[in-house]
Design a protein around this motif. Structure first.
Motif, PDB file in Angstrom:
ATOM      1  N   UNK A 196      26.540  -0.639 -30.642  1.00 44.33           N
ATOM      2  CA  UNK A 196      25.560  -1.368 -29.840  1.00 44.33           C
ATOM      3  C   UNK A 196      26.223  -1.932 -28.581  1.00 44.33           C
ATOM      4  N   UNK A 197      27.494  -2.361 -28.704  1.00 44.90           N
ATOM      5  CA  UNK A 197      28.227  -2.870 -27.551  1.00 44.90           C
ATOM      6  C   UNK A 197      28.367  -1.793 -26.475  1.00 44.90           C
ATOM      7  N   UNK A 198      28.644  -0.590 -26.902  1.00 42.84           N
ATOM      8  CA  UNK A 198      28.806   0.506 -25.951  1.00 42.84           C
ATOM      9  C   UNK A 198      27.480   0.773 -25.225  1.00 42.84           C
ATOM     10  N   UNK A 199      26.389   0.741 -25.973  1.00 44.51           N
ATOM     11  CA  UNK A 199      25.079   0.982 -25.377  1.00 44.51           C
ATOM     12  C   UNK A 199      24.662  -0.148 -24.436  1.00 44.51           C
ATOM     13  N   UNK A 200      25.093  -1.376 -24.747  1.00 43.53           N
ATOM     14  CA  UNK A 200      24.682  -2.539 -23.954  1.00 43.53           C
ATOM     15  C   UNK A 200      25.545  -2.733 -22.718  1.00 43.53           C
ATOM     16  N   UNK A 201      26.849  -2.530 -22.860  1.00 43.78           N
ATOM     17  CA  UNK A 201      27.773  -2.961 -21.809  1.00 43.78           C
ATOM     18  C   UNK A 201      28.506  -1.843 -21.071  1.00 43.78           C
ATOM     19  N   UNK A 202      28.245  -0.568 -21.414  1.00 37.62           N
ATOM     20  CA  UNK A 202      28.852   0.531 -20.661  1.00 37.62           C
ATOM     21  C   UNK A 202      27.745   1.288 -19.927  1.00 37.62           C
ATOM     22  N   UNK A 203      27.939   1.612 -18.643  1.00 37.48           N
ATOM     23  CA  UNK A 203      29.101   1.321 -17.804  1.00 37.48           C
ATOM     24  C   UNK A 203      29.236  -0.177 -17.536  1.00 37.48           C
ATOM     25  N   UNK A 204      30.482  -0.629 -17.356  1.00 37.83           N
ATOM     26  CA  UNK A 204      30.684  -2.017 -16.990  1.00 37.83           C
ATOM     27  C   UNK A 204      30.213  -2.221 -15.551  1.00 37.83           C
ATOM     28  N   UNK A 205      30.045  -3.476 -15.181  1.00 38.16           N
ATOM     29  CA  UNK A 205      29.444  -3.788 -13.881  1.00 38.16           C
ATOM     30  C   UNK A 205      30.436  -3.683 -12.734  1.00 38.16           C
TER      31      UNK A 205
END
Length: 889
Positions: free
Chosen positions: A475-484
């Motif tokens: 879920x972290x990968x889906x939420x935060x990648x790509x990073x800003x």
């Protein structure tokens, strides 16, 4: 009313107590934890992982301050915000630290063996490796510390193996004998960008190489005569008529007697030197390529310690530099040393231990980067990834266009061991994510794993997605990648940034970050590199002890203009400490009047049109400041954010607004007092929110004692743009009134009139509208400038014996007769003018001296030019003051 609330903030700001208190609170209450709430935008940033061996230096302080500003800003904006922390295992650096420990015990890593040595490194990491993390916490870094990662933890190690195997099976990783940069001290290969180049004074040796048939000789030039023992050819340009006859003759290599061929290669420059180039394929990168094109032998004459080997003949056993001296002496004795010249050239150094590197051929693992680099370049060209500042685009394209395959193997023990095995029975090479038990070709169980480990930058190239759980689809990968955004120093644009781009696009089919902000390098106030040897290092830990963390953070932010160099001056840090104290004292004053207010007092700001001029002005300026700060943060203009906040808080809010509303706060007029309290509390809250991302400690402390239920400031909403507060008319009218006040105060100061003395003033304006404005505020103007009388007129004659100040089309006169001794003041100004002119002549003398301009360091010349500008400005001010005094006579 006042005493209770006033006591909530101590008279003096004790930053050490406040910082310790709030850091503990934030950590204990897990305030930095990332949230993943549906329907919210995401903001994520990964920390450039500091080496596990590191301690906080000023570059770290700058880098992490800027990251923290953005993180706190987006958290306050309500985004799902993650700042992911971690450290890098730093293969060579960490191994060196532990090996030095062993050396003190009279041991080497070989005495322990590989397994025991790695256990020893892990033990060191557990004991000492968290130092920089604790220092980053002290800086106020609001990382989600529960998610801290390490480039050799279990999850990242799995990702590293998976990436290596996939690249190998995609044909993008190969093993081959190739010329590499070798560090004889660290005993490992280095990538091109791990070699630092330093200009040094050296020698250029011109050596005579006889023709094999004895008919003559050719002179070649080299800075490393010891490598001639490994020459396997001499190269000349195919169009060079001087050497056509040598095709079948060849060269007799001095000191060895070997006959080596002449090869014809377009790489050689006919007009450089004699047009002949010695070719040492095993010890020079360009020579390696020439040798490969012409099938020349590879002859290594040094071992991995930089000591001459058996192929060097009688020179075997000599250190490479001792061998150089002996070779030169022998050539001179044989009459083959034509000449020796002084020669300035760039020397390649190991980026870790600063040992002179040795190009040499070695069996290594490589990544074929061209296909990966092309994807990264395309992502930048089409705008999927932006670089700030824009001046780095051309550098990026140039480097990527000329990129070479990446040597990823290192001959050390600490690191990710390459997941490749060789079957001892059939020689099969096996590359797998999971350790194989048998050879797939012959079923033998006699498998030997590759001894080399991967380059540290290989694992850190995966950092933006490996830290979020890849290869699992978390879920972290889906939420935060790509990073800003990625914030890092420009000097690792190619070490790290480009490689993250290549890996992210290949494995995630997405850029690893949308923006890259490359901050400048921090130097001392003269522009010199900080080093312990020169004694100009600014230690952020010592600075925080002396001036407080907020003062240091604000200074770094104020200096962070987009460019290649930040000149940090500790005096400025002290200056910004006064700014922090200014905010503290302003809050103490405000609490005397708003400490018992309920939230309803702020309702007056909903209808600013009904407020007095000064309130409409400060709300309009507040709205402009909010917009400027948001624009600055969104565009990574950090220094602009600091400047806007400083100007608004110190000058407009503290110096003008607080001073102006004192009469209302202490008056018996309930409406005036209520309006002042409501606007004051509103603006103070906004000030704290605007400043919190930069100076989190002092703002959090003040916020906690404001009236009402106050959860932590860092989770409050960042101020929204307030277009309804914009009031250009109010700003114009206040500018007029402030200009008059400034003029009267300047006259007071220059005439050295005692602050308590009551004086009269006359204001002559150009139109009736301006006169009406001034007439409305005569009492306020008189109170703020200690006037006994103020006359306002449209045009008309000026008063006699008066000093003058002009503001736009308004003339301000202060009669000085009887208040000052004009003759004495003119004498004083005359003496100051003479001293200033003498100093200016001295500076002009230096700047007019061609030798000074040619030989003095650039920062010294710049300093003299700054002195000149300041002295000229002072002379102008003196002349204006003299003119005003002469008008009195």
């Amino acid at each position: 009313m006042a005493s209770k609330e006033e006591n909530l903030l101590s008279k003096g700001y004790d930053f050490s107590l406040v910082e310790e208190k709030w850091l503990r609170h934030w950590l204990e209450h897990d305030c930095f934890a990332a949230k993943m709430e549906d329907g919210r935008p995401s903001f994520s940033i990964v920390i450039p992982p500091p080496n596990v061996t590191g301690v906080l230096h000023v570059g770290h302080a700058l880098n992490n301050t800027l990251q923290d500003i953005l993180t706190r800003y987006h958290r306050m904006c309500g985004d799902n915000t993650l700042w992911l922390p971690g450290t890098d295992h730093a293969g060579i650096a960490t191994q060196n630290v532990v090996e030095r420990q062993l050396a003190k015990e009279g041991k080497s890593r070989h005495d322990l063996g590989r397994e025991a040595f790695i256990d020893r490194v892990w033990g060191w990491r557990e004991d000492k490796g968290g130092t920089i993390i604790n220092q980053l916490k002290r800086l106020g870094s609001s990382c989600d510390w529960q998610r801290e990662r390490f480039t050799m933890d279990e999850g990242l190690s799995r990702a590293v193996r998976e990436v290596f195997v996939r690249l190998y099976k995609d044909g993008l990783i190969y093993k081959g004998d190739y010329i590499v940069n070798w560090c004889p001290r660290c005993h490992t290969a280095l990538a091109d960008d791990e070699v630092e180049h330093e200009d040094r004074k050296g020698k250029l040796y011109h050596i005579r190489y006889p023709y094999a048939d004895g008919s003559g000789s050719v002179v070649v030039a080299t800075t490393r005569p010891e490598t001639m023992l490994g020459d396997t050819g001499v190269a000349v340009h195919p169009d060079d008529e001087r050497y056509r006859h040598l095709a079948g003759v060849g060269i007799r290599l001095p000191l060895t007697g070997r006959i080596i061929p002449v090869v014809y290669d377009h790489h050689v420059q006919m007009d450089f030197g004699t047009g002949a180039l010695k070719v040492t394929p095993s010890h020079d990168r360009d020579d390696y390529e020439i040798g490969r094109r012409h099938g020349l032998d590879l002859l290594k004459v040094m071992d991995d310690m930089g000591v001459m080997n058996e192929a060097a003949g009688k020179y075997q056993g000599l250190d490479r530099f001792a061998c150089r001296q002996q070779v030169v002496a022998d050539l001179e004795e044989l009459g083959l040393l034509d000449k020796v010249e002084d020669y300035d050239h760039a020397i390649g150094l190991c980026y870790r231990c600063k040992t002179v590197i040795e190009p040499t051929t070695s069996m290594q693992w490589f990544v074929s980067v061209r296909p990966l680099a092309d994807k990264a370049v395309a992502a930048v060209r089409d705008g999927r990834m932006r670089i700030y500042p824009r001046t780095w685009y051309n550098t990026f394209y140039s480097w990527m266009d000329n990129i070479r395959d990446w040597c990823i193997s290192r001959q050390i023990w600490w690191g990710h061991r390459i997941p490749a095995w060789t079957c001892r029975d059939c020689g099969e090479l096996i590359v797998e994510s999971i350790d194989p038990e048998r050879c797939p070709k012959c079923a033998s169980s006699r498998l030997e794993q590759e001894h080399d480990v991967l380059d540290t930058w290989f694992s850190s190239a995966l950092w933006p997605f490996s830290t979020l759980g890849w290869p699992e689809r978390t879920r972290e990968l889906a939420t935060f990648y790509p990073t800003s955004v990625l914030i890092t120093s420009f000097d690792i644009l190619f070490f790290w940034v480009a490689r993250m781009m290549m890996m992210g696009l290949h494995f995630m089919d997405e850029v690893p970050f949308h923006d890259v902000y490359l901050h400048a390098l921090v130097r001392d106030k003269h522009g010199k590199k900080m080093s312990k040897s020169t004694g100009n290092v600014i230690d952020p830990l010592e600075v925080m002890d002396r001036y407080g963390t907020d003062a240091m953070r604000f200074t770094l932010t104020a200096f962070a203009a987009q460019g290649r160099e930040i000149r940090l001056d500790e005096d400025r840090i002290e200056g910004y400490r006064f700014f922090i104290n200014k905010i503290w004292n302003a809050a103490r004053f405000a609490l005397m009047h708003v400490g018992d207010c309920g939230p309803e007092v702020k309702e007056v700001c909903r209808r600013p049109q009904g407020l007095a001029l000064v309130h409409r002005w400060i709300l309009s300026r507040t709205a402009a400041t909010i917009a400027a700060v948001r624009d600055g943060l969104d565009g990574y203009q950090f220094n602009d954010v600091a400047s806007v906040n400083y100007q608004f808080i110190w000058h407009e809010f503290c110096d003008w607004y607080l001073e102006w509303i004192k009469a209302d706060l202490f008056s018996d007029d309930d409406r005036a007092k209520s309006d002042a309290r409501g606007v004051l509390l509103t603006v103070l809250e906004i000030v704290l929110k605007l400043m919190h991302p930069i100076t989190p400690f002092v703002t959090e402390e003040i916020w906690s004692v404001l009236p009402g239920d106050r959860p932590t400031l860092m989770l409050e909403a960042f101020p929204e743009r307030r277009k309804q507060w914009a009031d250009p008319a109010a700003e114009g009218e206040m500018a007029t009134l402030m200009g008059i006040i400034t003029g009267i105060r300047n006259i007071r100061s220059e005439a050295d009139i005692h602050p308590s003395a009551r004086i009269e003033a006359c204001v002559v304006c150009a139109d009736a509208e301006t006169k009406r404005l001034i007439d409305c505020y005569t009492a306020a103007l008189s109170d703020m400038t200690r006037l006994s009388g103020l006359a306002v007129q449209v045009l008309g004659d000026k008063p006699a014996d008066a000093a003058t100040y002009i503001y736009n089309d308004i003339e301000i006169y202060v009669p000085l007769k009887g208040l000052v001794d004009v003759a004495a003041e003119l004498q004083k100004l005359g003496r100051e003018r003479e001293k200033t002119e003498a100093k200016l002549r001295q500076v002009n003398g230096k700047l007019g001296n061609e030798k000074f301009l040619a030989n003095a360091p650039a920062d010294v010349v710049a300093g003299e030019q700054e002195k000149k500008a300041a002295l000229e400005a002072r002379l102008t001010a003196i002349a204006e003051a003299e003119g005003r005094l002469k008008n009195i006579a």
